[in-house]
Design a protein around this motif. Structure first.
Motif, PDB file in Angstrom:
ATOM      1  N   HIS A  51       0.830  -1.201   0.000  1.00  0.00           N
ATOM      2  CA  HIS A  51       0.000   0.000   0.000  1.00  0.00           C
ATOM      3  C   HIS A  51       0.869   1.258   0.000  1.00  0.00           C
ATOM      4  N   LYS A  52       1.906   1.280   0.830  1.00  0.00           N
ATOM      5  CA  LYS A  52       2.780   2.450   0.906  1.00  0.00           C
ATOM      6  C   LYS A  52       3.495   2.709  -0.418  1.00  0.00           C
ATOM      7  N   LEU A  53       4.001   1.651  -1.037  1.00  0.00           N
ATOM      8  CA  LEU A  53       4.784   1.810  -2.258  1.00  0.00           C
ATOM      9  C   LEU A  53       3.926   2.212  -3.448  1.00  0.00           C
ATOM     10  N   LYS A  54       2.663   1.817  -3.432  1.00  0.00           N
ATOM     11  CA  LYS A  54       1.759   2.198  -4.522  1.00  0.00           C
ATOM     12  C   LYS A  54       1.394   3.680  -4.462  1.00  0.00           C
ATOM     13  N   GLU A  55       1.532   4.290  -3.290  1.00  0.00           N
ATOM     14  CA  GLU A  55       1.100   5.674  -3.099  1.00  0.00           C
ATOM     15  C   GLU A  55       2.255   6.670  -3.093  1.00  0.00           C
ATOM     16  N   SER A  58       2.135  10.289  -4.653  1.00  0.00           N
ATOM     17  CA  SER A  58       1.170  11.259  -4.127  1.00  0.00           C
ATOM     18  C   SER A  58       1.594  11.843  -2.778  1.00  0.00           C
ATOM     19  N   LEU A  59       2.767  11.458  -2.295  1.00  0.00           N
ATOM     20  CA  LEU A  59       3.211  11.883  -0.974  1.00  0.00           C
ATOM     21  C   LEU A  59       4.002  13.181  -1.027  1.00  0.00           C
ATOM     22  N   GLU A  63       6.854  13.282   3.832  1.00  0.00           N
ATOM     23  CA  GLU A  63       6.366  11.908   3.958  1.00  0.00           C
ATOM     24  C   GLU A  63       7.305  10.927   3.263  1.00  0.00           C
ATOM     25  N   LEU A  64       7.842  11.327   2.109  1.00  0.00           N
ATOM     26  CA  LEU A  64       8.796  10.473   1.388  1.00  0.00           C
ATOM     27  C   LEU A  64      10.063  10.267   2.216  1.00  0.00           C
ATOM     28  N   ASN A  65      10.516  11.325   2.850  1.00  0.00           N
ATOM     29  CA  ASN A  65      11.723  11.213   3.676  1.00  0.00           C
ATOM     30  C   ASN A  65      11.527  10.208   4.812  1.00  0.00           C
ATOM     31  N   GLN A  66      10.335  10.212   5.421  1.00  0.00           N
ATOM     32  CA  GLN A  66      10.058   9.273   6.506  1.00  0.00           C
ATOM     33  C   GLN A  66       9.981   7.847   5.975  1.00  0.00           C
ATOM     34  N   GLY A 235       8.232   6.581 -16.003  1.00  0.00           N
ATOM     35  CA  GLY A 235       8.026   6.425 -14.575  1.00  0.00           C
ATOM     36  C   GLY A 235       6.559   6.199 -14.272  1.00  0.00           C
ATOM     37  N   LEU A 236       6.277   5.844 -13.030  1.00  0.00           N
ATOM     38  CA  LEU A 236       4.901   5.607 -12.606  1.00  0.00           C
ATOM     39  C   LEU A 236       4.039   6.843 -12.814  1.00  0.00           C
ATOM     40  N   GLU A 237       4.637   8.025 -12.619  1.00  0.00           N
ATOM     41  CA  GLU A 237       3.873   9.260 -12.774  1.00  0.00           C
ATOM     42  C   GLU A 237       3.269   9.351 -14.177  1.00  0.00           C
TER      43      GLU A 237
END
Length: 290
Positions: A51-55, A58-59, A63-66, A235-237
């Motif tokens: 779930h985290k990697l799919k999102e 959008s972070l 949030e990405l740093n954490q 990329g995913l984007e």
């Protein structure tokens, strides 16, 4: 000091989100470089990490740093478990790709989570990493090792094709080894299979039961990316912006969506390979048997 024998662990996490791939292998040079794989394993992601990697796209940066911190710890645990399980020692380096969170080389940006310096102390080994970051910083597309590795290890093939989250290829061009993305692959197929409760389309069975929608196929093949010359990467984007909305607008069954997209991938790959005559192609990656 340069050596002719290396004992390494390779660590990879791709956009297909199959899991963390680990391999213990040696590289040896006697006239040419050769390799031997000793142990390999894929550790599937638990639901929480999927779930985290799919999102990731959008972070916020905070949030990405954490997640980068958390993923580095998670990756270190997987590597340490692999080392202990296989009783590995005297490792020259752990070579870690990390996991792509953002990839916009046209903007000089790529973000790989899991490559923080503390990884080396957590696994008590020398770590070679940040392959994509360094390459993009120097103006590349973020795939510096693939063309070099393909040339050194698989030079008997005119093309080396990887069918992962994206289909990418390397080949010789005017005496220079080049590599570039062709099109999305498993990142799209898995997305639609997930809706049916499957991780992937095993053996391509679902896709083989669908029908090609020629209007969607034509629209996919007309995407501007396919008219660009190398160097180029995806990329995913880009998939979230250009591909998913286009496919969803046709409101097809999952089987017809898969069958149409498999045809699209096949056409785009054929377009690249057919630029040369009578070639040998080495095909690797999770989508080989799709």
């Amino acid at each position: 000091m340069r050596k002719n024998h290396y004992k390494v662990i390779g660590v990879m996490s791709g956009t297909s989100l199959d899991g963390i791939d680990l391999a213990s292998l040696t590289f040896s040079f006697i006239d040419t470089w050769k390799f031997e794989i000793h142990q390999c394993e894929t550790i599937p992601y638990p639901t929480s990490w999927l779930h985290k990697l799919k999102e990731l796209t959008s972070l916020s940066l905070q949030e990405l740093n954490q997640i980068d911190e958390d993923y580095t710890l998670y990756l270190s645990e997987a590597i340490n478990q692999f080392i202990k399980k296989n009783q590995l020692s005297h490792i020259d380096a752990v070579c870690s790709h990390g996991h792509t969170a953002l990839h916009q080389p046209q903007n000089g940006l790529t973000y790989q989570i899991g490559n923080l310096p503390k990884l080396a102390s957590l696994i008590n080994s020398k770590v070679v990493c940040d392959f994509r970051v360094e390459d993009v910083a120097l103006g590349g597309q973020g795939a510096p090792l693939v063309p070099v590795g393909d040339k050194l290890l698989f030079s008997n093939h005119e093309f080396c094709l990887n069918l992962g989250g994206f289909a990418n290829i390397s080949t010789e061009n005017d005496g220079e080894r080049i590599a570039y993305d062709i099109c999305p692959a498993n990142i799209v197929l898995n997305h639609y299979v997930n809706r049916l409760g499957f991780d992937f389309d095993d053996g391509g069975r679902l896709a083989s039961g669908g029908k090609i929608n020629h209007r969607l196929l034509e629209a996919l093949n007309s995407l501007p990316f396919y008219h660009k010359e190398f160097p180029k990467s995806l990329g995913l984007e880009w998939v979230q912006k250009e591909v998913f909305p286009l496919i969803d607008s046709f409101q097809l069954t999952t089987e017809d969506t898969l069958r149409t997209f498999v045809e699209h991938v096949s056409i785009q790959i054929a377009n690249e390979i057919n630029k040369k005559n009578h070639v040998s192609v080495l095909v690797t990656g999770g989508g080989v048997y799709n």
